[in-house]
Write a protein that holds these residues in place. Structure first.
Motif, PDB file in Angstrom:
ATOM      1  N   THR A  29       0.675  -1.218   0.224  1.00 42.12           N
ATOM      2  CA  THR A  29      -0.159   0.026  -0.130  1.00 42.12           C
ATOM      3  C   THR A  29       1.098   1.129  -0.018  1.00 42.12           C
ATOM      4  O   THR A  29       0.553   2.251  -0.964  1.00 42.12           O
ATOM      5  CB  THR A  29      -0.851   0.173   1.333  1.00 42.12           C
ATOM      6  N   ASP A  52      -7.951  -3.858  -1.420  1.00 46.62           N
ATOM      7  CA  ASP A  52      -7.794  -4.563  -0.144  1.00 46.62           C
ATOM      8  C   ASP A  52      -9.104  -4.388   0.832  1.00 46.62           C
ATOM      9  O   ASP A  52      -9.304  -2.980   0.887  1.00 46.62           O
ATOM     10  CB  ASP A  52      -6.391  -4.160   0.694  1.00 46.62           C
ATOM     11  N   ASN A  56      -6.726   0.272   3.420  1.00 44.60           N
ATOM     12  CA  ASN A  56      -5.646   1.297   3.651  1.00 44.60           C
ATOM     13  C   ASN A  56      -5.051   2.309   2.619  1.00 44.60           C
ATOM     14  O   ASN A  56      -4.709   3.511   2.960  1.00 44.60           O
ATOM     15  CB  ASN A  56      -4.476   0.453   3.954  1.00 44.60           C
ATOM     16  N   ASP A 137      -3.685  -1.974  -5.881  1.00 46.23           N
ATOM     17  CA  ASP A 137      -3.093  -2.151  -4.580  1.00 46.23           C
ATOM     18  C   ASP A 137      -3.990  -3.590  -3.990  1.00 46.23           C
ATOM     19  O   ASP A 137      -5.094  -3.508  -3.812  1.00 46.23           O
ATOM     20  CB  ASP A 137      -3.345  -1.155  -3.392  1.00 46.23           C
TER      21      ASP A 137
HETATM   22 MG    MG Z   1      -2.009  -3.081   1.934  1.00 41.54          MG
END
Ligand code: MG
Ligand code: ADP
Length: 272
Positions: A29, A52, A56, A137
Motif C-alpha cells: 500500500t 484490499d 488502507n 493495490d
Molecule cells: Mg496493504
C-alpha cells in the motif's frame, strides 16, 4: 518522417501495474500510494485501485468513509461502473477507486458470476482513456480478487521486505504469476521487484537483498526503500509520505523508484 516514441505510454491505453505480494505488511500500500503520487508529480495521470478490504490505500489518501459508497466491491460484482466509483484525491492527477470491507466476502459472490477472474479487467477497459498508469493495490493473499488484479494487469510490481522468508514467499508468488500467464493473461510481465523497509544497520537486510538480487537479477530495482519513520507516520495524516515530508529519505527513495520505473517503461516502449 517516423518519430521515435518519446513517451512511456505510446499506445494510448493505461499501463496497468498490480502491486502484489501475498504477505501483509511488506509495503504494497505504501508503494502504491507513494509511487502513484510521484508519477502524478511528474505529470502522469494515475488511478489507484484499492482491492484490499482493509482500505488502507483509501485511508492513506485521505478518502472519507462517505466517499466510499461506490467502491471496488461494487465494480467487481458489477452493480456499479468503474467510472462511477472513482474519486479524486487531494493530489492533482491522482484518483482512487476506494475499497470496502464488503470485498472480504466477495469471492463467494464472484464465483457465481460470469468470468469471475476477468471482472476487474472488463471494468478497467471500459474506463475513459484518461489515465497513463493504473496501480492496483492488492490484498495480502493470492485469492480470486488478487487473480482479478493479475488478469487485468500488464505487469506486476512486487514489494519485498528484506527479511528471512522473503525468497520463499517470492517463489510462491512467481508460481502464481506463471499460472495466471498460462490460464488468463499470457502477456503478464514483471515490471520489477522493490526491496522495502531496508535497514542498513541490520546485516540480515543486506544479506536478503544480495540473495534476492542474485536470484532475480535486473528485475530488482536499483532503488531500495529504507525503513523510515516519516513514511509510517504519513497514513495517519491521510497523506502520502511525499506530501507529508517530501525531503525524508523514504519520499526521496519513492521519487527515485518512479524515475526507474519510467525509464523501464520507456525502454519497453522503444523496443515494441
Ligand atoms: Mg496493504
Ligand atoms: P502492505 O500493504 O503490504 O500490507 P503497508 O504498505 O501497509 O504494507 O506497510 C505495512 C506497515 O509498514 C505500515 O504501517 C506502513 O506504514 C509501514 N511501512 C511501509 N513502508 C515503510 C517504510 N519504508 N518505513 C517505515 N515504515 C513503513
Amino acid at each position: 518522417m517516423t518519430q521515435m516514441p518519446q513517451t512511456d505510454r505510446p499506445s494510448g491505453h493505461a499501463r496497468t501495474l498490480a502491486v502484489v505480494n501475498q504477505k501483509g505488511g511488506v509495503g504494497k500500500t505504501t508503494t502504491a500510494i507513494n509511487l502513484g503520487t510521484a508519477l502524478a508529480a511528474v505529470g502522469r495521470s494515475v488511478l489507484i485501485v484499492d482491492l484490499d478490504p482493509q482500505g488502507n490505500a483509501s485511508t492513506g489518501l485521505g478518502i472519507d468513509l462517505n466517499q466510499r459508497d461506490r467502491n471496488t466491491y461494487h465494480v467487481l460484482v458489477g452493480t456499479v461502473k468503474g467510472e462511477e466509483a472513482i474519486v479524486a484525491t487531494k493530489i492533482p492527477r491522482l484518483d482512487i477507486m476506494p475499497s470496502s470491507v464488503e470485498l472480504s466476502g466477495s469471492e463467494l459472490e464472484l464465483i457465481e458470476l460470469p468470468t469471475p477472474q476477468m471482472r476487474l479487467k472488463k471494468a478497467l477497459l471500459a474506463l475513459p482513456a484518461k489515465y497513463d498508469y493504473v496501480l492496483i493495490d492488492c490484498p495480502p493473499s493470492l485469492n480470486l480478487v488478487t487473480v482479478n488484479a493479475m488478469a487485468a494487469a500488464d505487469a506486476v510490481l512486487v514489494p519485498l521486505q528484506c527479511e528471512f522468508f522473503a525468497l520463499e514467499g517470492l517463489s510462491q508468488l512467481l508460481k502464481t504469476i506463471e499460472r495466471v500467464r498460462v490460464s488468463l493473461n499470457p502477456d503478464l510481465e514483471i515490471q520489477g521487484i522493490v526491496l522495502t523497509m531496508f535497514d542498513r544497520r541490520n546485516r540480515l537486510s543486506e544479506q536478503v537483498a544480495d540473495d534476492v538480487r542474485s536470484h532475480m537479477g535486473s528485475k530488482v530495482y536499483e532503488t531500495v526503500i529504507p525503513r523510515n519513520v516519516r513514511v509510517s507516520e504519513a497514513p495517519s495524516h491521510g497523506s502520502p509520505a511525499l506530501l507529508y515530508d517530501y525531503r525524508c529519505a523514504g519520499s526521496q527513495a519513492y521519487i527515485r523508484l518512479a524515475g526507474e520505473l519510467l525509464r523501464r517503461e520507456r525502454r519497453r516502449a522503444m523496443a515494441a
